[in-house]
Design a protein around this motif. Structure first.
Motif, PDB file in Angstrom:
ATOM      1  N   THR A   1       0.853  -1.183   0.000  1.00  0.00           N
ATOM      2  CA  THR A   1       0.000   0.000   0.000  1.00  0.00           C
ATOM      3  C   THR A   1       0.893   1.239   0.000  1.00  0.00           C
ATOM      4  O   THR A   1       2.092   1.143   0.309  1.00  0.00           O
ATOM      5  N   PRO A   2       0.345   2.408  -0.301  1.00  0.00           N
ATOM      6  CA  PRO A   2       1.165   3.623  -0.253  1.00  0.00           C
ATOM      7  C   PRO A   2       1.811   3.853   1.120  1.00  0.00           C
ATOM      8  O   PRO A   2       2.984   4.223   1.195  1.00  0.00           O
ATOM      9  N   SER A   3       1.087   3.614   2.205  1.00  0.00           N
ATOM     10  CA  SER A   3       1.676   3.833   3.531  1.00  0.00           C
ATOM     11  C   SER A   3       2.785   2.819   3.816  1.00  0.00           C
ATOM     12  O   SER A   3       3.797   3.161   4.431  1.00  0.00           O
ATOM     13  N   GLN A   4       2.631   1.587   3.344  1.00  0.00           N
ATOM     14  CA  GLN A   4       3.685   0.588   3.522  1.00  0.00           C
ATOM     15  C   GLN A   4       4.917   0.962   2.696  1.00  0.00           C
ATOM     16  O   GLN A   4       6.048   0.810   3.162  1.00  0.00           O
ATOM     17  N   THR A   5       4.684   1.465   1.499  1.00  0.00           N
ATOM     18  CA  THR A   5       5.796   1.885   0.639  1.00  0.00           C
ATOM     19  C   THR A   5       6.598   2.997   1.301  1.00  0.00           C
ATOM     20  O   THR A   5       7.828   2.984   1.269  1.00  0.00           O
ATOM     21  N   VAL A   6       5.914   3.948   1.918  1.00  0.00           N
ATOM     22  CA  VAL A   6       6.599   5.053   2.595  1.00  0.00           C
ATOM     23  C   VAL A   6       7.471   4.527   3.730  1.00  0.00           C
ATOM     24  O   VAL A   6       8.622   4.949   3.882  1.00  0.00           O
ATOM     25  N   VAL A   7       6.952   3.594   4.502  1.00  0.00           N
ATOM     26  CA  VAL A   7       7.727   3.049   5.628  1.00  0.00           C
ATOM     27  C   VAL A   7       8.957   2.319   5.114  1.00  0.00           C
ATOM     28  O   VAL A   7      10.068   2.522   5.616  1.00  0.00           O
ATOM     29  N   VAL A   8       8.781   1.482   4.114  1.00  0.00           N
ATOM     30  CA  VAL A   8       9.916   0.745   3.553  1.00  0.00           C
ATOM     31  C   VAL A   8      10.958   1.729   3.011  1.00  0.00           C
ATOM     32  O   VAL A   8      12.163   1.564   3.245  1.00  0.00           O
ATOM     33  N   SER A   9      10.509   2.768   2.340  1.00  0.00           N
ATOM     34  CA  SER A   9      11.442   3.761   1.796  1.00  0.00           C
ATOM     35  C   SER A   9      12.184   4.497   2.908  1.00  0.00           C
ATOM     36  O   SER A   9      13.391   4.724   2.804  1.00  0.00           O
ATOM     37  N   ARG A  10      11.482   4.870   3.964  1.00  0.00           N
ATOM     38  CA  ARG A  10      12.144   5.554   5.083  1.00  0.00           C
ATOM     39  C   ARG A  10      13.171   4.654   5.759  1.00  0.00           C
ATOM     40  O   ARG A  10      14.256   5.087   6.112  1.00  0.00           O
ATOM     41  N   LEU A  11      12.815   3.384   5.936  1.00  0.00           N
ATOM     42  CA  LEU A  11      13.731   2.460   6.603  1.00  0.00           C
ATOM     43  C   LEU A  11      14.916   2.092   5.715  1.00  0.00           C
ATOM     44  O   LEU A  11      15.927   1.586   6.217  1.00  0.00           O
ATOM     45  N   ALA A  12      14.812   2.352   4.429  1.00  0.00           N
ATOM     46  CA  ALA A  12      15.952   2.116   3.538  1.00  0.00           C
ATOM     47  C   ALA A  12      17.085   3.076   3.867  1.00  0.00           C
ATOM     48  O   ALA A  12      18.242   2.786   3.591  1.00  0.00           O
ATOM     49  N   GLY A  13      16.744   4.219   4.485  1.00  0.00           N
ATOM     50  CA  GLY A  13      17.752   5.217   4.828  1.00  0.00           C
ATOM     51  C   GLY A  13      18.373   5.032   6.195  1.00  0.00           C
ATOM     52  O   GLY A  13      19.540   5.345   6.395  1.00  0.00           O
ATOM     53  N   SER A  14      17.595   4.519   7.143  1.00  0.00           N
ATOM     54  CA  SER A  14      18.128   4.345   8.492  1.00  0.00           C
ATOM     55  C   SER A  14      17.131   3.589   9.360  1.00  0.00           C
ATOM     56  O   SER A  14      15.959   3.459   9.001  1.00  0.00           O
ATOM     57  N   GLU A  15      17.616   3.119  10.481  1.00  0.00           N
ATOM     58  CA  GLU A  15      16.728   2.496  11.460  1.00  0.00           C
ATOM     59  C   GLU A  15      15.912   3.583  12.136  1.00  0.00           C
ATOM     60  O   GLU A  15      16.383   4.698  12.318  1.00  0.00           O
ATOM     61  N   MET A  16      14.689   3.231  12.504  1.00  0.00           N
ATOM     62  CA  MET A  16      13.812   4.179  13.195  1.00  0.00           C
ATOM     63  C   MET A  16      12.892   3.402  14.115  1.00  0.00           C
ATOM     64  O   MET A  16      12.629   2.224  13.880  1.00  0.00           O
TER      65      MET A  16
END
Length: 142
Positions: free
Chosen positions: A35-50
């Motif tokens: 989903t769009p919200s899942q895509t955003v999370v995966v993209s953010r976590l590609a940059g760093s742990e959160m």
């Protein structure tokens, strides 16, 4: 007719072009099963742990909504949880190997499409112009 050097005209044109590019990137290598919200999370976590709460803050959503999104991604094997080394009460989230492979594959596909488009659709002079504009676009993004 609008002056092509007017900041408002340029801003509108840049926005339109980037919106079209974003749509093309989604068409070329979408995270089809996310989903769009899942895509955003995966993209953010590609940059760093959160942490989940950091993700919720970054996306301006309720922590409960983010927790639900993260749970689905964890169940699908794309995200992993680990204890926060600085605070044992918290967990940090990161991409799993499967999540990293998804992100890397999608980026590679998008880069291949764009490189092919630049090579096929632009002249050498136009490629030089585009390359010269990149530092300007980068400054706008800062």
């Amino acid at each position: 007719m609008a002056d092509r050097n007017d900041a408002w005209f340029i801003a509108g044109e840049v926005r339109v072009v980037f919106s079209r590019l974003r749509r093309r990137f989604r068409e070329v290598a979408a995270f089809d099963e996310l989903t769009p919200s899942q895509t955003v999370v995966v993209s953010r976590l590609a940059g760093s742990e959160m942490s989940s709460s950091d993700l919720a803050d970054a996306e301006r959503v309720r922590p409960q909504s983010m927790a639900a999104t993260v749970t689905v991604l964890t169940e699908r094997g794309l995200v992993e949880r680990a204890p926060d080394p600085n605070d044992g009460r918290r967990q940090v989230l990161s991409l799993s190997a499967q999540g990293r492979a998804l992100v890397d594959g999608t980026r590679r596909t998008r880069d291949e499409w764009l490189a092919h488009a630049v090579d096929e659709r632009l002249t050498e002079t136009e490629r030089e112009t585009l390359a010269a504009a990149l530092p300007l676009l980068d400054r706008l993004a800062d």
